[in-house]
Design a protein around this motif. Sequence first.
Motif, PDB file in Angstrom:
ATOM      1  N   GLU A  84      15.046 -20.487  18.673  1.00  0.00           N
ATOM      2  CA  GLU A  84      16.208 -20.335  17.873  1.00  0.00           C
ATOM      3  C   GLU A  84      17.378 -21.998  18.205  1.00  0.00           C
ATOM      4  OE1 GLU A  84      15.169 -16.242  15.524  1.00  0.00           O
ATOM      5  OE2 GLU A  84      17.448 -16.868  16.151  1.00  0.00           O
ATOM      6  N   GLN A  85      18.084 -20.809  19.111  1.00  0.00           N
ATOM      7  CA  GLN A  85      19.171 -22.497  19.663  1.00  0.00           C
ATOM      8  C   GLN A  85      18.262 -24.060  20.061  1.00  0.00           C
ATOM      9  OE1 GLN A  85      22.487 -21.777  20.211  1.00  0.00           O
ATOM     10  NE2 GLN A  85      23.084 -23.923  20.950  1.00  0.00           N
ATOM     11  N   GLN A  86      16.920 -23.358  20.895  1.00  0.00           N
ATOM     12  CA  GLN A  86      16.534 -24.683  20.868  1.00  0.00           C
ATOM     13  C   GLN A  86      16.459 -25.838  19.957  1.00  0.00           C
ATOM     14  OE1 GLN A  86      16.773 -26.213  24.693  1.00  0.00           O
ATOM     15  NE2 GLN A  86      15.608 -28.054  23.521  1.00  0.00           N
ATOM     16  N   VAL A  87      15.944 -25.011  18.992  1.00  0.00           N
ATOM     17  CA  VAL A  87      14.941 -25.572  17.925  1.00  0.00           C
ATOM     18  C   VAL A  87      15.955 -26.090  16.583  1.00  0.00           C
ATOM     19  CG1 VAL A  87      13.369 -26.025  16.267  1.00  0.00           C
ATOM     20  CG2 VAL A  87      12.620 -25.277  18.165  1.00  0.00           C
ATOM     21  N   ILE A  88      17.151 -25.050  16.077  1.00  0.00           N
ATOM     22  CA  ILE A  88      17.849 -25.619  15.191  1.00  0.00           C
ATOM     23  C   ILE A  88      20.050 -26.129  15.854  1.00  0.00           C
ATOM     24  CG2 ILE A  88      16.045 -24.852  13.347  1.00  0.00           C
ATOM     25  CD1 ILE A  88      17.661 -22.194  12.984  1.00  0.00           C
ATOM     26  N   ASN A  89      19.372 -25.108  16.524  1.00  0.00           N
ATOM     27  CA  ASN A  89      20.855 -25.276  17.222  1.00  0.00           C
ATOM     28  C   ASN A  89      22.477 -24.068  17.076  1.00  0.00           C
ATOM     29  OD1 ASN A  89      20.613 -28.541  17.054  1.00  0.00           O
ATOM     30  ND2 ASN A  89      20.519 -27.479  19.262  1.00  0.00           N
ATOM     31  N   VAL A  90      20.992 -22.908  16.535  1.00  0.00           N
ATOM     32  CA  VAL A  90      22.253 -21.980  15.622  1.00  0.00           C
ATOM     33  C   VAL A  90      21.027 -20.217  16.223  1.00  0.00           C
ATOM     34  CG1 VAL A  90      21.296 -21.757  13.394  1.00  0.00           C
ATOM     35  CG2 VAL A  90      23.919 -20.883  14.760  1.00  0.00           C
ATOM     36  N   THR A  91      21.363 -19.268  16.243  1.00  0.00           N
ATOM     37  CA  THR A  91      20.668 -18.351  16.472  1.00  0.00           C
ATOM     38  C   THR A  91      21.152 -17.073  15.242  1.00  0.00           C
ATOM     39  OG1 THR A  91      22.520 -16.672  17.634  1.00  0.00           O
ATOM     40  CG2 THR A  91      21.361 -18.655  18.233  1.00  0.00           C
ATOM     41  N   ASP A 115      30.783 -19.573  15.989  1.00  0.00           N
ATOM     42  CA  ASP A 115      30.201 -20.185  15.639  1.00  0.00           C
ATOM     43  C   ASP A 115      30.001 -20.353  13.730  1.00  0.00           C
ATOM     44  OD1 ASP A 115      29.138 -17.684  17.426  1.00  0.00           O
ATOM     45  OD2 ASP A 115      29.486 -16.100  16.182  1.00  0.00           O
ATOM     46  N   GLU A 116      30.851 -20.460  13.689  1.00  0.00           N
ATOM     47  CA  GLU A 116      30.888 -20.715  11.887  1.00  0.00           C
ATOM     48  C   GLU A 116      31.002 -22.123  11.926  1.00  0.00           C
ATOM     49  OE1 GLU A 116      33.746 -21.149   8.278  1.00  0.00           O
ATOM     50  OE2 GLU A 116      34.246 -19.296   9.662  1.00  0.00           O
ATOM     51  N   VAL A 117      31.455 -22.678  13.237  1.00  0.00           N
ATOM     52  CA  VAL A 117      30.776 -24.330  13.717  1.00  0.00           C
ATOM     53  C   VAL A 117      29.854 -24.672  13.831  1.00  0.00           C
ATOM     54  CG1 VAL A 117      31.267 -25.940  15.512  1.00  0.00           C
ATOM     55  CG2 VAL A 117      33.768 -24.506  14.892  1.00  0.00           C
ATOM     56  N   ALA A 118      29.463 -23.648  14.606  1.00  0.00           N
ATOM     57  CA  ALA A 118      27.789 -23.961  14.944  1.00  0.00           C
ATOM     58  C   ALA A 118      26.790 -24.138  13.453  1.00  0.00           C
ATOM     59  CB  ALA A 118      27.084 -22.600  16.014  1.00  0.00           C
ATOM     60  N   ILE A 119      26.742 -22.368  12.656  1.00  0.00           N
ATOM     61  CA  ILE A 119      25.946 -22.486  11.638  1.00  0.00           C
ATOM     62  C   ILE A 119      26.334 -23.452  10.567  1.00  0.00           C
ATOM     63  CG2 ILE A 119      25.815 -20.840   9.509  1.00  0.00           C
ATOM     64  CD1 ILE A 119      27.545 -18.942  10.955  1.00  0.00           C
ATOM     65  N   THR A 120      27.702 -23.972  10.526  1.00  0.00           N
ATOM     66  CA  THR A 120      27.979 -25.534   9.673  1.00  0.00           C
ATOM     67  C   THR A 120      27.657 -26.878   9.804  1.00  0.00           C
ATOM     68  OG1 THR A 120      30.209 -24.517   9.768  1.00  0.00           O
ATOM     69  CG2 THR A 120      29.721 -26.802   8.878  1.00  0.00           C
ATOM     70  N   LEU A 139      22.428 -29.194   2.025  1.00  0.00           N
ATOM     71  CA  LEU A 139      24.131 -28.729   1.859  1.00  0.00           C
ATOM     72  C   LEU A 139      25.073 -29.311   2.743  1.00  0.00           C
ATOM     73  CD1 LEU A 139      23.833 -25.210   1.716  1.00  0.00           C
ATOM     74  CD2 LEU A 139      23.541 -26.272   0.152  1.00  0.00           C
ATOM     75  N   ARG A 140      26.103 -29.733   2.006  1.00  0.00           N
ATOM     76  CA  ARG A 140      27.229 -30.640   3.658  1.00  0.00           C
ATOM     77  C   ARG A 140      28.196 -29.691   2.750  1.00  0.00           C
ATOM     78  NH1 ARG A 140      23.962 -32.134   4.898  1.00  0.00           N
ATOM     79  NH2 ARG A 140      23.024 -34.343   5.329  1.00  0.00           N
ATOM     80  N   ILE A 141      29.123 -29.661   3.837  1.00  0.00           N
ATOM     81  CA  ILE A 141      30.388 -27.900   3.891  1.00  0.00           C
ATOM     82  C   ILE A 141      31.569 -28.587   3.276  1.00  0.00           C
ATOM     83  CG2 ILE A 141      31.491 -26.435   5.002  1.00  0.00           C
ATOM     84  CD1 ILE A 141      28.164 -25.781   4.766  1.00  0.00           C
ATOM     85  N   GLN A 142      31.937 -28.705   2.069  1.00  0.00           N
ATOM     86  CA  GLN A 142      33.397 -28.649   1.448  1.00  0.00           C
ATOM     87  C   GLN A 142      33.803 -27.726   1.364  1.00  0.00           C
ATOM     88  OE1 GLN A 142      31.210 -30.593  -2.605  1.00  0.00           O
ATOM     89  NE2 GLN A 142      31.016 -32.909  -1.188  1.00  0.00           N
ATOM     90  N   GLN A 143      33.784 -26.597   1.431  1.00  0.00           N
ATOM     91  CA  GLN A 143      34.858 -25.449   1.128  1.00  0.00           C
ATOM     92  C   GLN A 143      34.583 -24.480   1.965  1.00  0.00           C
ATOM     93  OE1 GLN A 143      34.580 -23.759  -2.825  1.00  0.00           O
ATOM     94  NE2 GLN A 143      32.270 -24.526  -3.035  1.00  0.00           N
ATOM     95  N   ARG A 144      34.692 -22.952   1.848  1.00  0.00           N
ATOM     96  CA  ARG A 144      34.539 -22.446   2.498  1.00  0.00           C
ATOM     97  C   ARG A 144      32.762 -22.048   2.192  1.00  0.00           C
ATOM     98  NH1 ARG A 144      37.277 -16.806   1.173  1.00  0.00           N
ATOM     99  NH2 ARG A 144      35.487 -16.065   1.839  1.00  0.00           N
ATOM    100  N   LEU A 145      32.190 -21.040   3.861  1.00  0.00           N
ATOM    101  CA  LEU A 145      30.907 -21.606   4.392  1.00  0.00           C
ATOM    102  C   LEU A 145      29.971 -20.469   4.163  1.00  0.00           C
ATOM    103  CD1 LEU A 145      28.448 -22.631   6.630  1.00  0.00           C
ATOM    104  CD2 LEU A 145      29.122 -21.315   7.838  1.00  0.00           C
TER     105      LEU A 145
END
Length: 443
Positions: free
Chosen positions: A334-341, A143-148, A157-163
Amino acid sequence: MSVGVQFPDSDSSHNPSVRLVLLHDAQGKLLVLLPVSAMLNLASLWTLTGRKLHAVRADDAQRFFSQQGLQSEQGQQRLMQSFPLLIDSSLQGRIEFSLCELTSGLCFDWQYLLAAEQDVQFGAISVKPEYEHMRRQPKGGEDEVAITRAVERFTALRIQQRLEDTLGLPALAPTTQKIIMMRSDPDSGVDDLVPVVRLDPSLSAQVMSWAVSPYYAAPGKVHSIDEAVIRVLGFDLVVNLALGIAMGQVLKVPEEMPRGSTPYWQQSVYTATLCELLARRIPLDKRPKVGLSYLTGLLHNFGYLVLGHLFQPQLAVLSRYVEANPHLEPVLIEQQVINVTRDQIGGWLLESWNLPEEVYAAIRQQQVDEPEGDSEHYARLLHLSKQLLRREGLADGPIYELDPALYERLGLQVEQVDGAVAELVSSQEELNELTRTLSRARA
């Protein structure tokens, strides 16, 4: 009141194979035909037509397609000749169609005979929903990978530390942190809770308001916080409702929601209440904790608030997709449009805030066919409650045929489930007042 949509089983020869959708914009109306289980891809539609077409509101579609004139074969044939037609390219070459408009349930057979004056266009406007992603068991860290990835793709946003440190989420108040600790500590009780409530004026006022509300119908007057917590409401309920208020203060309900949808917190309160009513009817040897059942229902859609916070521009588009595809679970869209739910985001964030595992795991697994772990019964209870509420027009989303094995796994009889639903329906007025109280606390 939500307009329910019965999900058609496209594998059955007795059911229609093609969906009829009425769209509109400032230029007028358009009818779209596509496979019944497919998702209408608005991005492709807008590119193909050069128009920003949207599905008509569900209640408007209900009224339009329920007209007496459309119940006859002659009226149905006139309908198909009255508007421009856009047909998905997967249906090109077909002449005979079995059509259904899902909101009204209007179904009829139609033969495609191109009239010289009719505007008909073919185009690739549908996609196949990714059911497998929704139904399979999520893996650790997935999940964290998908959200990132979604955050980096759709925001600046560019993830550089804890999400959780980079999403711009407001910090939890000290009172909220203490309540979460109590919710996670099996040894906590009213002696720990009452001092925390007393120190927070807003929470104190809310607790007193709940204690005198018609739904809890406390005998006699309630004179103090101690009385409200100990005699009327109890530890579990005060903790759960306090967490609900706290979450609402951290993240506001988005303004851009699907038109005609059930108000967010009303749906949350109804789901929480039905989860609790059902849990109390489950045999003791299978019964999940009643308080955690309520909290799971109350926060089951919390990820939607996070979506509104993170993906505000995309939320308007998602809302239009939901309106155009009422037969699909929003998480599929949501999964289809932005790839995270919302389920992924909600489960992950509640876990990072140290809520009980039963709650965040059940929220993450509420669409999974075979939930696992300590949250198994909570996830099934949540799934059942949502479907029952949809049948009553009290929650949004498609209506599916319930698997009888779901009742058996929870240890519930049909009569018990019907009794829980009847009890909730009879308390609607009181529950609506409770919802208004909670909404005012979030203003």
